[in-house]
Write a protein that holds these residues in place. Structure first.
Motif, PDB file in Angstrom:
ATOM      1  N   SER A  38     -23.969  36.877  -0.715  1.00  0.00           N
ATOM      2  CA  SER A  38     -22.829  36.823  -1.640  1.00  0.00           C
ATOM      3  C   SER A  38     -21.851  35.742  -1.213  1.00  0.00           C
ATOM      4  O   SER A  38     -21.071  35.244  -2.023  1.00  0.00           O
ATOM      5  N   GLY A  39     -21.886  35.391   0.085  1.00  0.00           N
ATOM      6  CA  GLY A  39     -20.931  34.410   0.599  1.00  0.00           C
ATOM      7  C   GLY A  39     -19.621  35.039   1.035  1.00  0.00           C
ATOM      8  O   GLY A  39     -18.699  34.336   1.445  1.00  0.00           O
ATOM      9  N   SER A  40     -19.524  36.362   0.966  1.00  0.00           N
ATOM     10  CA  SER A  40     -18.286  37.016   1.400  1.00  0.00           C
ATOM     11  C   SER A  40     -18.178  36.996   2.920  1.00  0.00           C
ATOM     12  O   SER A  40     -19.188  37.034   3.627  1.00  0.00           O
TER      13      SER A  40
ATOM     14  N   HIS B 187     -15.970  38.692   6.249  1.00  0.00           N
ATOM     15  CA  HIS B 187     -15.091  39.776   6.692  1.00  0.00           C
ATOM     16  C   HIS B 187     -14.766  39.573   8.165  1.00  0.00           C
ATOM     17  O   HIS B 187     -15.572  39.010   8.915  1.00  0.00           O
ATOM     18  N   ILE B 188     -13.585  40.050   8.571  1.00  0.00           N
ATOM     19  CA  ILE B 188     -13.298  40.137  10.004  1.00  0.00           C
ATOM     20  C   ILE B 188     -13.098  41.612  10.338  1.00  0.00           C
ATOM     21  O   ILE B 188     -12.625  42.387   9.504  1.00  0.00           O
TER      22      ILE B 188
ATOM     23  N   TYR C  31     -33.239  35.764  -4.455  1.00  0.00           N
ATOM     24  CA  TYR C  31     -33.132  34.428  -5.042  1.00  0.00           C
ATOM     25  C   TYR C  31     -34.403  33.585  -4.922  1.00  0.00           C
ATOM     26  O   TYR C  31     -34.408  32.427  -5.309  1.00  0.00           O
TER      27      TYR C  31
ATOM     28  N   MET D  57     -16.037  21.489   5.806  1.00  0.00           N
ATOM     29  CA  MET D  57     -15.375  21.554   4.515  1.00  0.00           C
ATOM     30  C   MET D  57     -16.196  22.442   3.586  1.00  0.00           C
ATOM     31  O   MET D  57     -17.092  21.970   2.900  1.00  0.00           O
TER      32      MET D  57
ATOM     33  N   TYR E  38     -27.023  27.697   2.949  1.00  0.00           N
ATOM     34  CA  TYR E  38     -26.070  26.621   3.240  1.00  0.00           C
ATOM     35  C   TYR E  38     -26.794  25.307   3.500  1.00  0.00           C
ATOM     36  O   TYR E  38     -26.258  24.237   3.251  1.00  0.00           O
TER      37      TYR E  38
ATOM     38  N   LYS F 274      -7.954  50.766   8.554  1.00  0.00           N
ATOM     39  CA  LYS F 274      -8.964  49.830   8.059  1.00  0.00           C
ATOM     40  C   LYS F 274      -9.449  48.948   9.207  1.00  0.00           C
ATOM     41  O   LYS F 274      -8.657  48.238   9.820  1.00  0.00           O
ATOM     42  N   ARG F 275     -10.726  49.039   9.477  1.00  0.00           N
ATOM     43  CA  ARG F 275     -11.288  48.253  10.575  1.00  0.00           C
ATOM     44  C   ARG F 275     -11.978  46.987  10.076  1.00  0.00           C
ATOM     45  O   ARG F 275     -12.401  46.155  10.858  1.00  0.00           O
ATOM     46  N   ILE F 276     -12.140  46.891   8.751  1.00  0.00           N
ATOM     47  CA  ILE F 276     -12.809  45.727   8.160  1.00  0.00           C
ATOM     48  C   ILE F 276     -11.857  45.084   7.163  1.00  0.00           C
ATOM     49  O   ILE F 276     -11.325  45.764   6.282  1.00  0.00           O
ATOM     50  N   LYS F 277     -11.653  43.785   7.321  1.00  0.00           N
ATOM     51  CA  LYS F 277     -10.799  43.075   6.370  1.00  0.00           C
ATOM     52  C   LYS F 277     -11.630  41.977   5.704  1.00  0.00           C
ATOM     53  O   LYS F 277     -12.214  41.130   6.394  1.00  0.00           O
ATOM     54  N   THR F 278     -11.689  42.021   4.386  1.00  0.00           N
ATOM     55  CA  THR F 278     -12.408  40.968   3.655  1.00  0.00           C
ATOM     56  C   THR F 278     -11.477  39.773   3.502  1.00  0.00           C
ATOM     57  O   THR F 278     -10.423  39.888   2.877  1.00  0.00           O
ATOM     58  N   VAL F 279     -11.863  38.640   4.089  1.00  0.00           N
ATOM     59  CA  VAL F 279     -10.990  37.465   3.990  1.00  0.00           C
ATOM     60  C   VAL F 279     -11.455  36.505   2.898  1.00  0.00           C
ATOM     61  O   VAL F 279     -10.671  35.717   2.386  1.00  0.00           O
ATOM     62  N   ILE F 280     -12.737  36.566   2.569  1.00  0.00           N
ATOM     63  CA  ILE F 280     -13.261  35.695   1.510  1.00  0.00           C
ATOM     64  C   ILE F 280     -14.228  36.507   0.662  1.00  0.00           C
ATOM     65  O   ILE F 280     -15.138  37.148   1.198  1.00  0.00           O
ATOM     66  N   THR F 281     -14.019  36.516  -0.641  1.00  0.00           N
ATOM     67  CA  THR F 281     -14.986  37.144  -1.534  1.00  0.00           C
ATOM     68  C   THR F 281     -15.831  36.043  -2.149  1.00  0.00           C
ATOM     69  O   THR F 281     -15.349  35.274  -2.977  1.00  0.00           O
ATOM     70  N   GLY F 282     -17.068  35.940  -1.708  1.00  0.00           N
ATOM     71  CA  GLY F 282     -17.943  34.866  -2.180  1.00  0.00           C
ATOM     72  C   GLY F 282     -18.439  35.122  -3.589  1.00  0.00           C
ATOM     73  O   GLY F 282     -18.288  36.218  -4.129  1.00  0.00           O
ATOM     74  N   ASP F 283     -19.037  34.090  -4.167  1.00  0.00           N
ATOM     75  CA  ASP F 283     -19.499  34.226  -5.549  1.00  0.00           C
ATOM     76  C   ASP F 283     -20.935  33.725  -5.699  1.00  0.00           C
ATOM     77  O   ASP F 283     -21.334  33.283  -6.765  1.00  0.00           O
ATOM     78  N   ILE F 284     -21.691  33.794  -4.610  1.00  0.00           N
ATOM     79  CA  ILE F 284     -23.067  33.296  -4.705  1.00  0.00           C
ATOM     80  C   ILE F 284     -23.861  34.158  -5.678  1.00  0.00           C
ATOM     81  O   ILE F 284     -24.544  33.646  -6.570  1.00  0.00           O
ATOM     82  N   ASN F 285     -23.749  35.484  -5.530  1.00  0.00           N
ATOM     83  CA  ASN F 285     -24.516  36.359  -6.428  1.00  0.00           C
ATOM     84  C   ASN F 285     -24.029  36.237  -7.866  1.00  0.00           C
ATOM     85  O   ASN F 285     -24.803  36.378  -8.808  1.00  0.00           O
TER      86      ASN F 285
ATOM     87  N   ALA G 208     -24.089  22.767   1.898  1.00  0.00           N
ATOM     88  CA  ALA G 208     -22.931  23.596   2.231  1.00  0.00           C
ATOM     89  C   ALA G 208     -21.616  22.979   1.792  1.00  0.00           C
ATOM     90  O   ALA G 208     -20.687  23.682   1.407  1.00  0.00           O
ATOM     91  N   ASN G 209     -21.527  21.666   1.863  1.00  0.00           N
ATOM     92  CA  ASN G 209     -20.229  21.030   1.667  1.00  0.00           C
ATOM     93  C   ASN G 209     -20.011  20.533   0.247  1.00  0.00           C
ATOM     94  O   ASN G 209     -19.087  19.784  -0.017  1.00  0.00           O
TER      95      ASN G 209
ATOM     96  N   LYS H 208     -16.144  37.584 -10.087  1.00  0.00           N
ATOM     97  CA  LYS H 208     -15.286  38.464  -9.286  1.00  0.00           C
ATOM     98  C   LYS H 208     -14.235  39.146 -10.146  1.00  0.00           C
ATOM     99  O   LYS H 208     -13.774  38.596 -11.115  1.00  0.00           O
TER     100      LYS H 208
END
Lengths: 454, 49
Positions: A18-20, A22-23, A81, A330, A410, B1-12, B36-37, B49
């Motif tokens: 998904s590319g998501s 988490h930390i 995919y 980037m 990637y 909360k022990r997990i923090k989502t910092v980026i919600t990807g959109d590949i799917n 990647a870039n 999303k």
């Protein structure tokens, strides 16, 4: 599939499909590592043994959170995919990008040049306007419904054929409106012949310019000399400064090469930044393993650490208002390339080709001069369809080594030319390159996490 | 909360609305050596999303 790693004081989880990102804290990090292979009861037992300050309820709550993320498609997203690359690459022979070798000669004599000082193991040559014009017509004729077409002026040294470059750009512009196309031109140069005319024309017509500088004077001049044996640093740096400034500090890359002789390449990147350049790229050398500057197995841990050093310094400099961009760090993580592109790769040999000064077609610039990879020519098109089919079959899912790799969306399975040079087969794997690539993605994600925290 | 989502990807999410082919060929961007870039240039792509 997920990839979890610790870097820069953070526990980072990438959901590959998904590319998501988490930390987590240490407890969740360990639970996620066990989540797919153990029962809830087994996980609870192991975590209670390792983390004395958590309760059963803490663990149960964390597992509920993991399940919720899984349901939302943000963690453990399934990999479905595999078939998409075939659909995308079977786009009816569409070509959308050319690397135009306008010059198979060079005014520098760089010892590590993958193009054997610009000659590509052949004769010195300049592309005529007629050949270039036909190449542009060939591109338009084969571009199907694509609007954006790309042409990189490459060599050798393209500025040694500058008048032809300018005439070709002017000709291409006349094709845009009647054919419903938009050309994007890029230029890759060693900088020696940059003058006011090059700067003015490029700023008007080139969407990006790639300027070759290896970093510190002693690094650059060691391998990038002219034919009298004199280093080129003092000649090109003032020109690059003027060029970058005239472009408003954007739409350029200072692009270096690191070798076995400067495995401390971050010092070269920081030197570029200290010169005032902000758009930077530094690439591993492409050469025969027997060359004295070839990267060695012993260099690898040093190089991996260099990428960590680079990421940490970039975070620091950004906070101090002196940030710079490193090409490989980037990532557009919110959107980025779609899954079709991620699976199918750069398009070499299918939608992207290189054209020699005499109009011969090769899968990309790194195959030019390899006779068995000649695909055809710009008058008759692709004749070696069997070879092209090999490239069409190259994607992130065709190499068994890539199947379970977290980075495959990637790198798209990696560079065909690198695989050919390392494994003798474009469907092989350049393992050394994989290690560098994966480290770069880990560092790039760290930067994105640090950015999100700010 | 022990997990923090910092980026919600959109590949799917890009399965349904990706594949236009208008994005820049990665090898033309900067390095010429080693997707990647890349940036997506599909103006019609809608995030899931």
């Amino acid at each position: 599939m997920i990839h979890q790693y610790k870097l820069g004081g953070r526990n980072i989880i990438l959901d590959t499909c998904s590319g998501s990102v988490h930390i987590t804290d240490d407890v969740a990090y360990d639970i996620i590592a066990l989540y797919k292979d153990k029962s809830e009861e087994e996980i609870t037992g192991e975590i209670l043994l390792k983390h004395r300050d958590v309760t059963k309820e803490d663990i149960a709550e964390c597992i509920r959170d993991i399940r919720a993320l899984e349901t939302e498609g943000r963690l453990f997203t399934p990999d479905v995919y595999g078939d998409l690359a075939w659909d995308f690459k079977d786009s009816g022979g569409v070509i959308k990008a050319l690397c135009l070798h306008v010059s198979h000669t060079c005014n520098l004599n760089c010892s590590y040049c993958f193009a054997s000082q610009g000659k590509y193991s052949g004769q010195r040559a300049l592309m005529s306007f007629e050949v270039g014009k036909r190449a542009l017509d060939f591109l338009v004729e084969n571009s199907g419904t694509r609007t954006n077409l790309e042409v990189d002026f490459f060599g050798g040294e393209p500025l040694m054929n500058w008048d032809v470059v300018k005439r070709l750009v002017e000709y291409a512009r006349t094709l845009e409106e009647p054919r419903g196309k938009k050309f994007r031109f890029t230029l890759t140069t060693n900088g020696v012949l940059i003058d006011d005319d090059v700067i003015e024309f490029s700023n008007r017509e080139m969407s990006n310019v790639v300027l070759s500088l290896d970093g510190r004077p002693e690094t650059h001049d060691r391998l990038r000399k002219d034919y009298t044996g004199k280093g080129s640093y003092d000649v090109i740096v003032p020109k690059f400064k003027r060029f970058a400034q005239a472009r408003g500090g954007k739409d350029y890359y200072i692009r270096g090469t690191f070798t076995h002789l400067n495995t401390d390449f971050t010092a070269d990147i920081f030197h570029m930044a200290d010169l005032g350049f902000t758009e930077l790229s530094m690439e591993p050398v492409v050469c025969a393993p027997s060359d004295p500057f070839a990267l060695t197995r012993e260099d690898l841990p040093v190089l991996l650490e260099q990428y960590d050093i680079l990421a940490a310094e970039m975070i620091k400099r950004k906070k101090n208002g002196k940030g710079f961009t490193f090409y490989h760090y980037m990532l557009d993580v919110e959107r980025g390339p779609c899954i079709y592109k991620r699976v199918s790769g750069c398009g070499s040999g299918t939608e992207y080709m290189a054209v020699t000064p005499w109009g011969e077609l090769f899968p990309c610039h790194q195959f030019v001069g390899e006779a068995e990879y000649s695909l055809g020519n710009i008058w008759e098109g692709v004749k070696n369809t069997q070879k092209q089919e090999e490239f069409r079959r190259c994607n992130a899912y065709t190499r068994p080594e890539c199947r379970d790799c977290w980075a495959k969306l990637y790198c798209a399975g990696g560079c065909a030319a690198n695989a050919y040079h390392a494994a003798g087969d474009i469907s092989g794997v350049y393992q050394y390159g994989c290690e560098l690539f994966k480290k770069r993605i880990e560092c790039a994600l760290l930067l994105k996490v640090a950015e999100a925290e700010d | 909360k022990r997990i923090k989502t910092v980026i919600t990807g959109d590949i799917n999410g890009s399965v349904k609305n990706g594949g236009c082919g208008e994005c820049q060929t990665s090898c033309q961007s900067a390095c010429k050596t080693s997707v990647a870039n890349q940036k997506c240039e599909n103006k019609k792509r809608v995030s899931s999303k």
